[in-house]
Design an enzyme around this catalytic site. Structure first.
Site, PDB file in Angstrom:
ATOM      1  N   SER A   1       0.780  -1.203   0.074  1.00 31.09           N
ATOM      2  CA  SER A   1      -0.154   0.050  -0.010  1.00 31.09           C
ATOM      3  C   SER A   1       0.891   1.383  -0.117  1.00 31.09           C
ATOM      4  CB  SER A   1      -0.861  -0.077   1.210  1.00 31.09           C
ATOM      5  OG  SER A   1      -1.417   1.225   1.509  1.00 31.09           O
ATOM      6  N   SER A   2       0.325   2.376  -0.426  1.00 34.22           N
ATOM      7  CA  SER A   2       1.106   3.565  -0.636  1.00 34.22           C
ATOM      8  C   SER A   2       1.540   4.148   0.754  1.00 34.22           C
ATOM      9  CB  SER A   2       0.415   4.513  -1.570  1.00 34.22           C
ATOM     10  OG  SER A   2      -0.800   4.781  -1.363  1.00 34.22           O
ATOM     11  N   CYS A   3       0.611   3.743   1.714  1.00 33.02           N
ATOM     12  CA  CYS A   3       0.715   4.306   3.148  1.00 33.02           C
ATOM     13  C   CYS A   3       2.214   3.802   3.699  1.00 33.02           C
ATOM     14  CB  CYS A   3      -0.165   3.865   4.148  1.00 33.02           C
ATOM     15  SG  CYS A   3      -0.225   2.077   4.498  1.00 33.02           S
TER      16      CYS A   3
ATOM     17  N   TYR B   1      -0.204  -0.675  10.124  1.00 30.73           N
ATOM     18  CA  TYR B   1      -0.536  -1.358   8.849  1.00 30.73           C
ATOM     19  C   TYR B   1       0.693  -1.035   8.066  1.00 30.73           C
ATOM     20  CZ  TYR B   1      -2.818  -2.508   4.328  1.00 30.73           C
ATOM     21  OH  TYR B   1      -2.918  -2.830   3.127  1.00 30.73           O
TER      22      TYR B   1
ATOM     23  N   LYS C   1       3.297  -3.754   6.397  1.00 28.75           N
ATOM     24  CA  LYS C   1       3.520  -3.646   4.869  1.00 28.75           C
ATOM     25  C   LYS C   1       5.223  -3.640   4.595  1.00 28.75           C
ATOM     26  CE  LYS C   1      -0.292  -4.839   3.113  1.00 28.75           C
ATOM     27  NZ  LYS C   1      -0.465  -6.153   2.431  1.00 28.75           N
TER      28      LYS C   1
ATOM     29  N   HIS D   1     -12.593   2.646   3.193  1.00 29.19           N
ATOM     30  CA  HIS D   1     -11.814   3.701   2.493  1.00 29.19           C
ATOM     31  C   HIS D   1     -12.828   4.699   2.155  1.00 29.19           C
ATOM     32  CE1 HIS D   1      -8.829   0.231   2.439  1.00 29.19           C
ATOM     33  NE2 HIS D   1      -8.061   1.317   2.978  1.00 29.19           N
TER      34      HIS D   1
END
Length: 326
Positions: free
Chosen positions: A109-111, A138, A142, A181
């Protein structure tokens, strides 16, 4: 490897990303695709995961399974997000190695990138600053998955690739307002407000943060493209390279849904990261570009939503007289 005749395992195949991968592989003529559900394979059970991989020995593994949610869920269930995602990816990556699976794709994920990252975000920006606090557990999970893949490649010569999608939406999305989301939440809110005849609908935050959105079938196409071309290099961002403000997103959702009221922003709710736009130049150099524009994608997502009712069909049903028992 002759990919169409190879055996491919998708974990998380009942979810939005996994089901999109399954659709894309089916369209590409792949017939040996394993899509075990939770009842068949508990990814939190290490023995079960290792036994499944040893039995089936896929030629390629897509790790699309994860515990996911929006800002509220990430912030409230921090231990669950960290523990369960660490366990899922560790079980699968190590189990794949033990089973001799040479090729694997880990979807993150881009987070994972720093909260105040320079824009657009390059793959090299990973671990260069503090994370966004609301989804830090999270993101850490990742990042650990990325580093696991890198480490198995370096120590054992595996071809375990990591890809980082931007914000996703599309068929099989989660529309539960408690943990969805932003885009599916806005779709559901606008739809419900329209049905109730409300004059307004409420959007979390100030409306000023900027976000990039990718239709999930485009993501699946990018992943299969990388698989087919045999890519085995470093982390790859997957996105559109374009972003919009949350205010602009909310207005586009209203247009698609047909809600004619006004937007009210609840500034007491968190905004999250101010901006999150991915640099997709590496992906473009590998021969892939997103195809679905945002408004078209939102319309496709809305029409696939479980609560959607076609306007013409609804009008016809309303005009029919009620059936009365003789």
């Amino acid at each position: 490897m002759n990919l169409p005749s190879g055996k491919i395992l998708i974990t998380g195949a009942r979810g939005m990303v996994g089901s999109a991968l399954a659709r894309r592989l089916a369209a590409g003529g792949y017939t040996q695709v394993l899509t075990p559900g939770r009842a068949e394979l508990d990814l939190l059970d290490q023995r079960a995961v290792h036994a499944y991989l040893a039995e089936h020995r896929p030629d390629y593994l897509f790790i699309a399974a994860a515990k996911v949610g929006g800002i509220q869920a990430n912030n409230q269930y921090r231990a669950d997000f960290l523990y369960q995602n660490l366990l899922i990816e560790a079980n699968l990556i190590h189990g794949a190695h033990l089973a001799g699976v040479q090729r694997l794709m880990f979807l993150g994920s881009s987070c994972i990138y720093p909260r105040d990252c320079p824009q657009p975000i390059r793959e090299e920006d990973l671990l260069t600053g503090p994370l966004e606090p609301t989804n830090e557990p999270y993101a850490i999970a990742k990042i650990a998955g990325i580093k696991l893949c890198e480490s198995y490649n370096r120590q054992y010569g595996r071809q375990y690739v990591s890809v980082m999608p931007t914000n996703l939406y599309g068929p099989n999305d989660n529309y539960d307002l408690a943990n969805s989301h932003v885009l599916p939440a806005l779709l559901r809110k606008a739809h419900d407000a329209k049905l109730r005849g409300d004059a307004t609908y409420t959007v979390w935050g100030s409306g000023t943060p900027m976000r990039e959105f990718l239709y999930v079938d485009d993501l699946a196409d990018a992943c299969v493209h990388l698989m087919q071309t045999g890519y085995d290099g470093p982390l790859v961002n997957i996105g559109t390279g374009e972003d919009v403000t949350i205010r602009e997103l909310a207005q586009t959702v209203m247009d698609v849904v047909g809600f004619a009221g006004d937007i009210v922003f609840d500034a007491s709710k968190p905004d999250g990261t101010p901006r999150k736009l991915l640099d997709v130049s590496r992906l473009k150099a590998l021969g892939w570009t997103a195809r679905t524009d945002l408004k078209t994608g939102i319309r496709l997502a809305y029409e696939a939503a479980p609560f959607y009712v076609d306007a013409a069909e609804a009008a016809a049903a309303a005009s029919r007289p009620a059936y009365i028992e003789p």
